[in-house]
Design a protein around this motif. Structure first.
Motif, PDB file in Angstrom:
ATOM      1  N   CYS A 109      -6.770   1.260   1.771  1.00  0.00           N
ATOM      2  CA  CYS A 109      -5.742   2.287   1.096  1.00  0.00           C
ATOM      3  C   CYS A 109      -6.124   2.426  -0.356  1.00  0.00           C
ATOM      4  O   CYS A 109      -6.265   1.370  -0.995  1.00  0.00           O
ATOM      5  N   PRO A 110      -6.101   3.476  -0.974  1.00  0.00           N
ATOM      6  CA  PRO A 110      -6.529   3.790  -2.390  1.00  0.00           C
ATOM      7  C   PRO A 110      -5.595   3.227  -3.373  1.00  0.00           C
ATOM      8  O   PRO A 110      -5.695   2.951  -4.400  1.00  0.00           O
ATOM      9  N   SER A 145       0.805  -1.258   0.037  1.00  0.00           N
ATOM     10  CA  SER A 145       0.134  -0.194   0.003  1.00  0.00           C
ATOM     11  C   SER A 145       0.871   1.313   0.111  1.00  0.00           C
ATOM     12  O   SER A 145       2.181   1.081  -0.069  1.00  0.00           O
ATOM     13  N   ASP A 146       0.262   2.441   0.049  1.00  0.00           N
ATOM     14  CA  ASP A 146       1.341   3.521  -0.016  1.00  0.00           C
ATOM     15  C   ASP A 146       1.953   4.099   1.034  1.00  0.00           C
ATOM     16  O   ASP A 146       2.952   4.381   1.186  1.00  0.00           O
ATOM     17  N   GLY A 147       1.197   3.425   2.113  1.00  0.00           N
ATOM     18  CA  GLY A 147       2.150   3.664   3.532  1.00  0.00           C
ATOM     19  C   GLY A 147       1.764   5.336   4.018  1.00  0.00           C
ATOM     20  O   GLY A 147       2.185   5.306   5.179  1.00  0.00           O
ATOM     21  N   ASN A 148       1.395   6.074   3.295  1.00  0.00           N
ATOM     22  CA  ASN A 148       1.389   7.396   3.944  1.00  0.00           C
ATOM     23  C   ASN A 148      -0.052   7.977   3.682  1.00  0.00           C
ATOM     24  O   ASN A 148      -0.333   9.294   4.340  1.00  0.00           O
ATOM     25  N   CYS A 149      -1.262   7.525   3.333  1.00  0.00           N
ATOM     26  CA  CYS A 149      -2.367   7.949   3.373  1.00  0.00           C
ATOM     27  C   CYS A 149      -2.883   7.764   4.807  1.00  0.00           C
ATOM     28  O   CYS A 149      -2.443   7.114   5.671  1.00  0.00           O
ATOM     29  N   CYS A 180      -3.604   3.869   5.704  1.00  0.00           N
ATOM     30  CA  CYS A 180      -2.600   3.234   6.164  1.00  0.00           C
ATOM     31  C   CYS A 180      -1.637   3.702   7.411  1.00  0.00           C
ATOM     32  O   CYS A 180      -1.578   2.749   8.457  1.00  0.00           O
TER      33      CYS A 180
HETATM   34 ZN   LIG Z   1      -2.371   4.038   1.905  1.00  0.00          ZN
END
Ligand SMILES: [Zn+2]
Ligand SMILES: [Zn+2]
Length: 364
Positions: free
Chosen positions: A124-125, A109-113, A116
């Motif tokens: 997570c998008p 996942s992006d880890g920063n939204c 997350c």
């Molecule tokens: Zn995310």
């Protein structure tokens, strides 16, 4: 996945061939093949897959049956993965070769939204699903657990309690967390009266968790012949849902009901059973929209909600809970060569309660 995922560039990285079973099209059977896996990077864990559960989602994706998701072929399904670590990158701290490890529905996942950062990677998008998602490392799409190995970013790798039967532990990664998460969220604890609608792969896990949480568990089923099995799994009562008199005895009495049925059915008959502030959570996904009578929500201030797997931290919590309480799925272990037959049986709900593929069979 969303178009946003194209923002990642494909890394130049070494790769190796893994053995796998893939489908080449919606009407093709799963058959042996070789797929590329990336060489483990700094934060990656390489896992030899020992068992992989067969989730109903696998069957839908392989046969391209969901209008919302387009299947890219060849498709290697499988997101209930348990195995042993064979190699780790230099930055990995939680795992070493020889450790048991598991992978569920997500591998990145992006880890920063916001999702997350708050432990809800499943929302997570920009998450990457274990299979049929764009692969940012090698290009193409991700390949799942019907394979002899997989390489996954450490954050998405789970620890497996050593006392658990590994074939039965595999389905915890989807069927387990899908039921555990909403039961925790809606505070299923001792003295609560809870209902489980549908006794399949998800439902049987919900019964086991409800029993372990100390709740009074009532199973709703259309099949009287499932009664004994429901009691064996930990149910306190079994209600035949077609029997109106039996259903009426439970009106306004439930704290929580988990509905795990994916076939068309009337949820009003279950909403009526909730007492004040009671909740019914959907984890099954019938294709046709539900008709809900508003009065069944306004009276008693009831709520209707849904839930989808769980975040990484909660999945680990679930596995640790299963270790302490010795909870695994009831499985029928099969060699990978019988996977197509298993799909046919699964489509007729002919399994108690999950197939688990013994991946050692891939080499035979
Ligand atoms: Zn995310
Ligand atoms: Zn699943």
């Amino acid at each position: 996945m969303s178009a946003k995922t194209t923002q990642f560039s494909t890394e130049l990285r070494g790769q190796y061939n893994a053995m796998a079973y893939a489908a080449d099209g919606a009407k093709s059977p799963l058959a042996p093949t070789l797929i590329p896996r990336r060489d483990p990077g700094e934060n990656d864990v390489q896992i030899e897959i020992l068992f992989c559960g067969i989730c109903h989602t696998d069957l839908h994706i392989v046969r391209n049956e969901w209008s919302a998701v387009r299947t890219v072929y060849p498709c290697v399904p499988g997101h209930e993965i348990v195995g042993r670590v064979t190699k780790v990158g230099s930055g990995v701290t939680k795992f070493k070769p020889g450790d048991l490890a598991a992978v569920g529905c997500l591998v990145d996942s992006d880890g920063n939204c916001h999702e997350c950062q708050t432990g809800f990677e499943q929302f997570c998008p920009h998450m990457t699903l274990t299979y049929n998602s764009p692969d940012v490392h090698l290009g193409g799409i991700t390949y799942g657990g019907y394979s002899d190995s997989i390489v996954v970013k450490e954050h998405f790798v789970l620890r497996v309690p050593s006392n658990l039967n590994l074939a039965g532990a595999a389905p915890l990664l989807c069927a387990g967390i899908t039921t555990y998460s909403p039961m925790r969220h809606w505070d299923v604890t001792q003295s609560k009266k809870i209902g489980v609608v549908g006794l399949g792969g998800l439902g049987h896990m919900a019964v086991k968790f409800g029993h372990a949480f100390g709740a009074h568990v009532v199973v709703f089923t259309t099949s009287p012949n499932k009664k004994e099995d429901a009691l064996r799994l930990g149910a306190d009562e079994v209600v035949i849902s077609r029997n109106t008199d039996e259903m009426n005895k439970h009106v306004n009495s439930f704290d929580f009901i988990l509905d795990a049925v994916s076939a068309e059915h009337d949820i009003n008959s279950y909403l009526r059973l909730l007492h004040q502030d009671g909740n019914l959570t959907l984890v099954g996904k019938p294709e046709k929209p539900f008709a809900v009578a508003a009065v069944n929500l306004t009276f008693n201030r009831r709520s209707l909600s849904g839930s989808n797997i769980g975040g990484i931290a909660e999945t680990q919590e679930m596995l640790d809970f299963c270790g302490k309480n010795n909870i695994t799925a009831d499985v029928e272990v099969i060699p990978i060569q019988r996977v197509n037959e298993a799909y046919d049986r699964l489509s007729k709900a002919d399994v108690k309660y999950r197939f688990s593929i013994d991946m050692a069979s891939l080499k035979s």
